[in-house]
Scaffold this motif. Structure first.
Motif, PDB file in Angstrom:
ATOM      1  N   GLU A 250      16.957  51.534  49.128  1.00  0.00           N
ATOM      2  CA  GLU A 250      17.834  52.221  48.166  1.00  0.00           C
ATOM      3  C   GLU A 250      19.299  52.045  48.530  1.00  0.00           C
ATOM      4  OE1 GLU A 250      18.815  56.749  46.572  1.00  0.00           O
ATOM      5  OE2 GLU A 250      16.808  56.279  47.301  1.00  0.00           O
ATOM      6  N   ASP A 251      19.645  52.172  49.805  1.00  0.00           N
ATOM      7  CA  ASP A 251      21.041  52.076  50.226  1.00  0.00           C
ATOM      8  C   ASP A 251      21.455  50.618  50.407  1.00  0.00           C
ATOM      9  OD1 ASP A 251      21.951  54.978  50.838  1.00  0.00           O
ATOM     10  OD2 ASP A 251      19.978  54.818  51.775  1.00  0.00           O
ATOM     11  N   SER A 252      22.701  50.337  50.094  1.00  0.00           N
ATOM     12  CA  SER A 252      23.237  48.987  50.245  1.00  0.00           C
ATOM     13  C   SER A 252      24.387  48.997  51.243  1.00  0.00           C
ATOM     14  CB  SER A 252      23.740  48.461  48.897  1.00  0.00           C
ATOM     15  OG  SER A 252      24.868  49.202  48.459  1.00  0.00           O
ATOM     16  N   ALA A 253      24.851  47.810  51.619  1.00  0.00           N
ATOM     17  CA  ALA A 253      25.962  47.701  52.572  1.00  0.00           C
ATOM     18  C   ALA A 253      27.248  48.287  52.005  1.00  0.00           C
ATOM     19  CB  ALA A 253      26.177  46.240  52.949  1.00  0.00           C
ATOM     20  N   GLU A 254      27.364  48.367  50.670  1.00  0.00           N
ATOM     21  CA  GLU A 254      28.564  48.920  50.058  1.00  0.00           C
ATOM     22  C   GLU A 254      28.726  50.402  50.384  1.00  0.00           C
ATOM     23  OE1 GLU A 254      28.399  48.146  45.927  1.00  0.00           O
ATOM     24  OE2 GLU A 254      28.809  46.008  46.113  1.00  0.00           O
ATOM     25  N   GLU A 255      27.625  51.056  50.748  1.00  0.00           N
ATOM     26  CA  GLU A 255      27.667  52.479  51.048  1.00  0.00           C
ATOM     27  C   GLU A 255      27.805  52.734  52.544  1.00  0.00           C
ATOM     28  OE1 GLU A 255      24.823  54.503  47.885  1.00  0.00           O
ATOM     29  OE2 GLU A 255      23.992  52.626  48.667  1.00  0.00           O
ATOM     30  N   GLN A 256      28.319  51.762  53.264  1.00  0.00           N
ATOM     31  CA  GLN A 256      28.413  51.829  54.719  1.00  0.00           C
ATOM     32  C   GLN A 256      29.157  53.064  55.200  1.00  0.00           C
ATOM     33  OE1 GLN A 256      30.492  48.514  56.399  1.00  0.00           O
ATOM     34  NE2 GLN A 256      30.568  49.352  58.448  1.00  0.00           N
ATOM     35  N   ALA A 257      30.302  53.372  54.593  1.00  0.00           N
ATOM     36  CA  ALA A 257      31.117  54.492  55.064  1.00  0.00           C
ATOM     37  C   ALA A 257      30.373  55.812  54.925  1.00  0.00           C
ATOM     38  CB  ALA A 257      32.439  54.533  54.299  1.00  0.00           C
ATOM     39  N   ALA A 258      29.735  56.014  53.772  1.00  0.00           N
ATOM     40  CA  ALA A 258      29.010  57.263  53.551  1.00  0.00           C
ATOM     41  C   ALA A 258      27.800  57.360  54.462  1.00  0.00           C
ATOM     42  CB  ALA A 258      28.585  57.364  52.088  1.00  0.00           C
ATOM     43  N   VAL A 259      27.094  56.262  54.657  1.00  0.00           N
ATOM     44  CA  VAL A 259      25.924  56.248  55.532  1.00  0.00           C
ATOM     45  C   VAL A 259      26.332  56.572  56.960  1.00  0.00           C
ATOM     46  CG1 VAL A 259      24.187  54.761  56.596  1.00  0.00           C
ATOM     47  CG2 VAL A 259      24.534  54.695  54.129  1.00  0.00           C
ATOM     48  N   ALA A 260      27.442  56.011  57.411  1.00  0.00           N
ATOM     49  CA  ALA A 260      27.883  56.220  58.786  1.00  0.00           C
ATOM     50  C   ALA A 260      28.188  57.681  59.063  1.00  0.00           C
ATOM     51  CB  ALA A 260      29.118  55.362  59.065  1.00  0.00           C
ATOM     52  N   GLU A 261      28.778  58.375  58.088  1.00  0.00           N
ATOM     53  CA  GLU A 261      29.146  59.775  58.294  1.00  0.00           C
ATOM     54  C   GLU A 261      27.916  60.644  58.534  1.00  0.00           C
ATOM     55  OE1 GLU A 261      31.768  61.490  55.442  1.00  0.00           O
ATOM     56  OE2 GLU A 261      33.012  59.708  55.315  1.00  0.00           O
ATOM     57  N   GLU A 262      26.816  60.360  57.851  1.00  0.00           N
ATOM     58  CA  GLU A 262      25.631  61.182  57.983  1.00  0.00           C
ATOM     59  C   GLU A 262      24.635  60.631  59.002  1.00  0.00           C
ATOM     60  OE1 GLU A 262      25.088  64.064  57.023  1.00  0.00           O
ATOM     61  OE2 GLU A 262      26.687  64.339  55.582  1.00  0.00           O
ATOM     62  N   PHE A 263      24.492  59.317  59.050  1.00  0.00           N
ATOM     63  CA  PHE A 263      23.451  58.738  59.890  1.00  0.00           C
ATOM     64  C   PHE A 263      23.874  58.619  61.346  1.00  0.00           C
ATOM     65  CE2 PHE A 263      20.185  55.699  61.204  1.00  0.00           C
ATOM     66  CZ  PHE A 263      19.086  56.222  60.540  1.00  0.00           C
ATOM     67  N   TYR A 264      25.164  58.463  61.606  1.00  0.00           N
ATOM     68  CA  TYR A 264      25.657  58.354  62.978  1.00  0.00           C
ATOM     69  C   TYR A 264      26.666  59.460  63.270  1.00  0.00           C
ATOM     70  CZ  TYR A 264      23.751  53.644  62.430  1.00  0.00           C
ATOM     71  OH  TYR A 264      22.934  52.577  62.175  1.00  0.00           O
ATOM     72  N   PRO A 265      26.294  60.747  63.117  1.00  0.00           N
ATOM     73  CA  PRO A 265      27.259  61.822  63.313  1.00  0.00           C
ATOM     74  C   PRO A 265      27.706  61.998  64.746  1.00  0.00           C
ATOM     75  CG  PRO A 265      25.062  62.717  63.071  1.00  0.00           C
ATOM     76  CD  PRO A 265      24.964  61.246  62.797  1.00  0.00           C
TER      77      PRO A 265
END
Length: 305
Positions: A250-265
């Motif tokens: 579902e997630d793409s590389a374009e959502e990197q910033a948002a993913v990083a905030e939640e997935f690598y807190p």
């Protein structure tokens, strides 16, 4: 419908309970004890606030800890997609996504379907940092019936609570989940793992000032009006199910910033290719003990679970 591309609900904004702040030249996650609604646009590393953010704050005395919402689908699992996920820290691309039975993993041979034994029992997942990850779509306001806000979380308490609530509300409403007037709420609790400092998680309930019986009555009335107008909720759920299934991830590389905030807190957000590496700027590659303790203090001071 395009194959290999997940077709997901239209998103007009994000729901977060934290932000990225800069300390000593480093961008670090800082959790909050209230909701913030943002657009999908970043400016100078900051997510721009959505107009609804100010509207809700004016209507809510004190901090924004409750948001009136509805969901798009009657199927709970379409509203909240929860998986065991592993992302590439450098690119933000999903590498492996599983449900505890099977997983889809990006390999040199392409996308492969493999057994999934959850992060605790998976050597590959333990090496890469696999953990639960979920995305929740909700409707806020009445401007458009299809424009949703997306809440991402890797917090176990939020995922477990939201999943339970959605399934319970679907059951008691006789599968009228999409018609229920609900409220996204931020709750706090202390645990031994948090050293008894407050941690925050997201819950779902009927709206303040309303009982479950009243919410069920409103849901039946809305369902009757929709059917009279020709609204086909079952067809909407079916199309959404096909859309999610059409892509490997579902997630793409374009959502990197948002993913990083939640997935690598607990770590610095992943850097884009345009940002210099620590060695290029001359700074130390590894954080000092003081930096690690300061970072831990920030996270424990208001971490979302």
């Amino acid at each position: 419908m395009l194959k290999g591309l997940a077709i997901t609900p239209p998103v007009v904004g994000r729901i977060s309970i934290g932000r990225i702040v800069e300390r000593a030249g480093k961008r670090l996650p800082e959790k909050d004890d209230q909701f913030t609604l943002t657009t999908q646009v970043q400016q100078r590393g900051e997510w721009l606030l959505h107009p609804l953010n100010e509207q809700l704050r004016k209507a809510t005395p004190g901090k924004l800890r409750a948001i009136p919402v509805r969901v798009l689908f009657n199927d709970p699992d379409l509203n909240l997609r929860a998986d065991y996920s592993l992302f590439d820290r450098d690119t933000g691309r999903p590498v492996c996504v599983g449900d505890g039975q099977t997983c889809k993993r990006a390999t040199d041979k392409g996308i492969e379907t493999l057994p999934c034994v959850s992060p605790d029992g998976c050597t590959f997942g333990q090496q890469g940092g696999c953990k639960p990850y979920a995305r929740l779509n909700v409707l806020i306001g009445d401007e458009d019936e299809m424009d949703s806000f997306l809440f991402r979380t890797s917090g176990f308490n939020s995922i477990r609570t939201l999943a339970a609530r959605l399934h319970y509300f679907a059951a008691v409403s006789s599968n009228l989940l999409a018609c229920l007037p609900l409220e996204l709420k931020l709750r706090g609790k202390s645990t031994a793992q948090s050293y008894r400092t407050p941690i925050y998680y997201v819950d779902l309930s009927v709206r303040a000032g309303s009982t479950l019986e009243e919410a069920l009555t409103q849901a039946r009335e809305l369902d009757a009006r929709r059917k009279s107008a020709g609204f086909d909720q079952a067809a909407l759920d079916a199309v959404a199910r096909l859309g999610f299934a059409s892509g490997a991830f579902e997630d793409s590389a374009e959502e990197q910033a948002a993913v990083a905030e939640e997935f690598y807190p607990s770590a610095e957000p992943t850097k884009s290719s345009s940002e210099p590496s620590p060695t290029e700027t001359g700074s130390a590659a590894r954080p000092t003990l003081r930096e690690k303790l300061e970072r831990q203090a920030v996270l424990l001071g208001g971490a979302a679970a």
